[in-house]
Design an enzyme around this catalytic site. Sequence first.
Site, mmCIF file in Angstrom:
data_model
loop_
_atom_site.group_PDB
_atom_site.id
_atom_site.type_symbol
_atom_site.label_atom_id
_atom_site.label_comp_id
_atom_site.label_asym_id
_atom_site.label_seq_id
_atom_site.Cartn_x
_atom_site.Cartn_y
_atom_site.Cartn_z
ATOM 1 N N HIS A 1 -27.033 30.056 -3.049
ATOM 2 C CA HIS A 1 -28.074 29.207 -3.177
ATOM 3 C C HIS A 1 -29.322 29.674 -2.908
ATOM 4 C CE1 HIS A 1 -26.335 29.993 0.915
ATOM 5 N NE2 HIS A 1 -27.680 29.790 1.535
ATOM 6 N N HIS B 1 -33.131 29.202 -0.954
ATOM 7 C CA HIS B 1 -34.087 28.580 -0.124
ATOM 8 C C HIS B 1 -35.288 28.346 -0.675
ATOM 9 C CE1 HIS B 1 -31.292 29.364 3.548
ATOM 10 N NE2 HIS B 1 -31.062 30.306 2.695
HETATM 11 P P1 5GP Z 1 -27.890 31.297 4.243
HETATM 12 O O1 5GP Z 1 -27.967 31.990 5.482
HETATM 13 O O2 5GP Z 1 -26.471 31.309 3.853
HETATM 14 O O3 5GP Z 1 -28.847 31.961 3.103
HETATM 15 O O4 5GP Z 1 -28.291 29.877 4.329
HETATM 16 C C1 5GP Z 1 -27.322 28.792 4.838
HETATM 17 C C2 5GP Z 1 -28.117 27.599 5.102
HETATM 18 O O5 5GP Z 1 -27.196 26.480 4.898
HETATM 19 C C3 5GP Z 1 -28.873 27.522 6.554
HETATM 20 O O6 5GP Z 1 -30.140 27.673 6.349
HETATM 21 C C4 5GP Z 1 -28.036 26.505 7.058
HETATM 22 O O7 5GP Z 1 -28.970 25.661 7.891
HETATM 23 C C5 5GP Z 1 -27.909 25.495 5.938
HETATM 24 N N1 5GP Z 1 -26.442 24.978 6.142
HETATM 25 C C6 5GP Z 1 -25.215 25.323 6.542
HETATM 26 N N2 5GP Z 1 -24.459 24.216 6.720
HETATM 27 C C7 5GP Z 1 -24.963 22.992 5.898
HETATM 28 C C8 5GP Z 1 -24.770 21.547 5.690
HETATM 29 O O8 5GP Z 1 -23.574 21.502 6.074
HETATM 30 N N3 5GP Z 1 -25.377 20.834 5.312
HETATM 31 C C9 5GP Z 1 -26.751 21.430 4.920
HETATM 32 N N4 5GP Z 1 -27.516 20.481 4.453
HETATM 33 N N5 5GP Z 1 -27.261 22.382 5.144
HETATM 34 C C10 5GP Z 1 -26.269 23.418 5.688
#
Ligand code: 5GP
Length: 140
Positions: free
Chosen positions: A101, A103
């Site tokens: 994903h 951001h």
């Molecule tokens: P990563 O650290 O993997 O790049 O980012 C994961 C992101 O997913 C985090 O910013 C966290 O807040 C978001 N996140 C985790 N679980 C959920 C969820 O169930 N729903 C939504 N909308 N965001 C999530």
Amino acid sequence: MYAPSCIFCKIIQEELPCAKVYEDAHTLAFLDLNPIRPGHTLLLPKIHADTLLNLDSGSGEALMQAMRKIGQAMITGLGAEGFNCLQNNFSAAGQEVMHLHWHIIPRNRADQLAFRWNPGKYADKDEMTALAQKLGGHIA
Ligand code: 5GP
Ligand code: ZN
């Protein structure tokens, strides 16, 4: 296609809810549950990929187009003056959810948001050239 234990796959399958921002045949975007700025959006391919390294070949262009559309909407619709697109691969790089994903974060000059980034230096041009050749030599 779909990883049964993946939370983002469950959102794509509508088994879990999300605040949807955008959807097309290849991608889905929704608000991050814990935004670092209001409007912080997550953009993902619908076909499960753990990281950028196993993204299916058909989704890349759609993801880039969606990123552009969402960034433009942040400027037009939220009054952002800019936006960041960040993407983490593997836990060493800060990835927590193992479904690829991006951001997408709306930014304003006065938002006080800062990413910790301490620029370093190479010893000399030779060190830099050797490293570029080592890295480039591993690109298939
Ligand atoms: P990563 O650290 O993997 O790049 O980012 C994961 C992101 O997913 C985090 O910013 C966290 O807040 C978001 N996140 C985790 N679980 C959920 C969820 O169930 N729903 C939504 N909308 N965001 C999530
Ligand atoms: Zn998934």
